[in-house]
Design a protein around this motif. Structure first.
Motif, PDB file in Angstrom:
ATOM      1  N   UNK A  31       0.867  -1.182   0.000  1.00  0.00           N
ATOM      2  CA  UNK A  31       0.000   0.000   0.000  1.00  0.00           C
ATOM      3  C   UNK A  31       0.898   1.224   0.000  1.00  0.00           C
ATOM      4  N   UNK A  32       0.583   2.165  -0.883  1.00  0.00           N
ATOM      5  CA  UNK A  32       1.367   3.391  -1.005  1.00  0.00           C
ATOM      6  C   UNK A  32       0.484   4.577  -0.634  1.00  0.00           C
ATOM      7  N   UNK A  33       0.935   5.400   0.295  1.00  0.00           N
ATOM      8  CA  UNK A  33       0.198   6.585   0.743  1.00  0.00           C
ATOM      9  C   UNK A  33       0.902   7.826   0.214  1.00  0.00           C
ATOM     10  N   UNK A  34       0.177   8.637  -0.559  1.00  0.00           N
ATOM     11  CA  UNK A  34       0.734   9.862  -1.137  1.00  0.00           C
ATOM     12  C   UNK A  34       0.658  10.984  -0.105  1.00  0.00           C
ATOM     13  N   UNK A  35       1.753  11.210   0.592  1.00  0.00           N
ATOM     14  CA  UNK A  35       1.802  12.267   1.600  1.00  0.00           C
ATOM     15  C   UNK A  35       1.694  13.633   0.936  1.00  0.00           C
ATOM     16  N   UNK A  36       2.384  13.821  -0.157  1.00  0.00           N
ATOM     17  CA  UNK A  36       2.301  15.022  -0.976  1.00  0.00           C
ATOM     18  C   UNK A  36       2.515  14.583  -2.415  1.00  0.00           C
ATOM     19  N   UNK A  37       2.507  15.568  -3.306  1.00  0.00           N
ATOM     20  CA  UNK A  37       2.690  15.229  -4.704  1.00  0.00           C
ATOM     21  C   UNK A  37       4.072  14.648  -4.970  1.00  0.00           C
ATOM     22  N   UNK A  38       5.030  14.915  -4.106  1.00  0.00           N
ATOM     23  CA  UNK A  38       6.408  14.488  -4.343  1.00  0.00           C
ATOM     24  C   UNK A  38       6.935  13.501  -3.311  1.00  0.00           C
ATOM     25  N   UNK A  39       6.130  13.061  -2.363  1.00  0.00           N
ATOM     26  CA  UNK A  39       6.601  12.140  -1.334  1.00  0.00           C
ATOM     27  C   UNK A  39       5.539  11.096  -1.037  1.00  0.00           C
ATOM     28  N   UNK A  40       5.969   9.857  -0.853  1.00  0.00           N
ATOM     29  CA  UNK A  40       5.056   8.759  -0.547  1.00  0.00           C
ATOM     30  C   UNK A  40       5.627   7.918   0.584  1.00  0.00           C
ATOM     31  N   UNK A  41       4.720   7.375   1.385  1.00  0.00           N
ATOM     32  CA  UNK A  41       5.037   6.371   2.391  1.00  0.00           C
ATOM     33  C   UNK A  41       4.374   5.072   1.980  1.00  0.00           C
ATOM     34  N   UNK A  42       4.951   3.958   2.389  1.00  0.00           N
ATOM     35  CA  UNK A  42       4.347   2.695   2.008  1.00  0.00           C
ATOM     36  C   UNK A  42       4.796   1.545   2.880  1.00  0.00           C
ATOM     37  N   UNK A  43       4.022   0.482   2.821  1.00  0.00           N
ATOM     38  CA  UNK A  43       4.369  -0.787   3.460  1.00  0.00           C
ATOM     39  C   UNK A  43       4.142  -1.882   2.430  1.00  0.00           C
ATOM     40  N   UNK A  44       4.922  -2.945   2.536  1.00  0.00           N
ATOM     41  CA  UNK A  44       4.776  -4.043   1.589  1.00  0.00           C
ATOM     42  C   UNK A  44       5.151  -5.353   2.253  1.00  0.00           C
ATOM     43  N   UNK A  45       4.660  -6.431   1.651  1.00  0.00           N
ATOM     44  CA  UNK A  45       4.971  -7.782   2.090  1.00  0.00           C
ATOM     45  C   UNK A  45       5.227  -8.613   0.842  1.00  0.00           C
ATOM     46  N   UNK A  46       6.344  -9.343   0.809  1.00  0.00           N
ATOM     47  CA  UNK A  46       6.705 -10.132  -0.366  1.00  0.00           C
ATOM     48  C   UNK A  46       7.105 -11.533   0.066  1.00  0.00           C
ATOM     49  N   UNK A  47       6.890 -12.446  -0.850  1.00  0.00           N
ATOM     50  CA  UNK A  47       7.385 -13.815  -0.675  1.00  0.00           C
ATOM     51  C   UNK A  47       8.595 -13.967  -1.581  1.00  0.00           C
ATOM     52  N   UNK A  48       9.731 -14.484  -0.992  1.00  0.00           N
ATOM     53  CA  UNK A  48      10.986 -14.479  -1.714  1.00  0.00           C
ATOM     54  C   UNK A  48      11.689 -15.841  -1.597  1.00  0.00           C
TER      55      UNK A  48
END
Length: 277
Positions: free
Chosen positions: A222-239
């Motif tokens: 999930x990506x959260x657009x804090x501003x037009x030029x900055x994003x926060x996010x969390x992810x989970x992957x299987x590797x």
């Protein structure tokens, strides 16, 4: 005995009456009425019929008197249901079109690698029971191209300090990956995405290279657009990781194996605009 008017009285009275009428006509001119002021005959009353005859015909026809007809009309109007209230039209604001801007997107992430199964690297019995490749945490650095559409293509370098059961002083697991994301536009600042990629790994003591291999991964985030030029996010992957066999620092031969990990990331990324389409 019948009295007769004196001779000459009738002509004198006639002249006096004519003079009086002429004076009255001069003092009060006749009222001029327009066509709209003239009384009009009712459409249902034939010409020449009197009011009484018209009323009689209405009664004979079963319509009743005019007063009764008006009362029946009022009752009929009251019996009809009222129309629903008309709500004022409210125009919803149209969603603005996408900006179609190209970006260079780059940033860092705190990562955790959770070992699901080390495979033949750490057999469950024998002298190699102590696992040299466990779970760990570290840092990832990435950068890439964000298209005007839903796609992101880039690369990442990640290093994690792994639990080596004290067989390594500082076991560093390094990855170099090519990755992509698909981010559908749902109209909100927080947007889910799907990620996938391939890469290579090296592993050894204190940033050394004692073995290597390849990996693939897929996951969600999930990506959260804090501003037009900055994003926060969390992810989970299987590797899953293919690791070639090697001899570790304790002179144990480690077999080629497929180790499985689940990776978690907390990322912060910045965008630099390239252009508009």
């Amino acid at each position: 005995m019948r009295l007769r008017p004196p001779p000459g009285a009738l002509p004198a009275a006639t002249l006096a009456a004519g003079a009086l009428l002429s004076l009255t006509a001069t003092a009060a001119p006749p009222d001029r009425k327009t066509e709209s002021d003239l009384p009009r005959a009712a459409p249902d009353v034939p010409a020449g019929a009197s009011t009484g005859e018209a009323a009689g015909e209405r009664i004979d026809a079963g319509l009743g008197t005019p007063t009764e007809a008006a009362a029946q009309g009022n009752e009929a109007a009251a019996a009809q249901p009222l129309p629903p209230p008309v709500k004022p039209g409210v125009e919803l604001a149209a969603r603005p079109p996408p900006l179609h801007v190209e970006y260079v997107q780059y940033g860092v992430a705190l990562v955790a690698e959770i070992s699901l199964d080390p495979g033949a690297v750490c057999p469950r019995s024998g002298p190699l029971y102590s696992c040299i490749l466990g779970s760990g945490g570290g840092l990832a650095i990435r950068g890439g191209y964000r298209s005007p559409g839903p796609w992101y293509f880039g690369g990442a370098y990640q290093f994690t300090k792994m639990d080596s059961s004290n067989l390594y002083r500082l076991g560093i697991f390094q990855q170099l990956r090519a990755e992509m994301r698909y981010l559908p536009d749902i109209g909100y600042r927080a947007a889910p995405y799907f990620s996938a990629g391939i890469g290579g790994i090296v592993y050894g003591n204190e940033w050394g290279v004692e073995t290597g291999g390849a990996l693939i991964f897929s996951g969600v985030g999930v990506e959260l657009e804090v501003s037009r030029r900055a994003v926060l996010g969390v992810s989970c992957v299987y590797r899953p990781v293919l690791i070639s066999g090697w001899k570790d620092t304790a002179n144990y031969e480690r077999a080629t194996a497929i180790a499985q990990f689940v990776g978690f990331e907390l990322l912060l990324e910045v965008r630099t605009e390239l252009g508009r389409r």
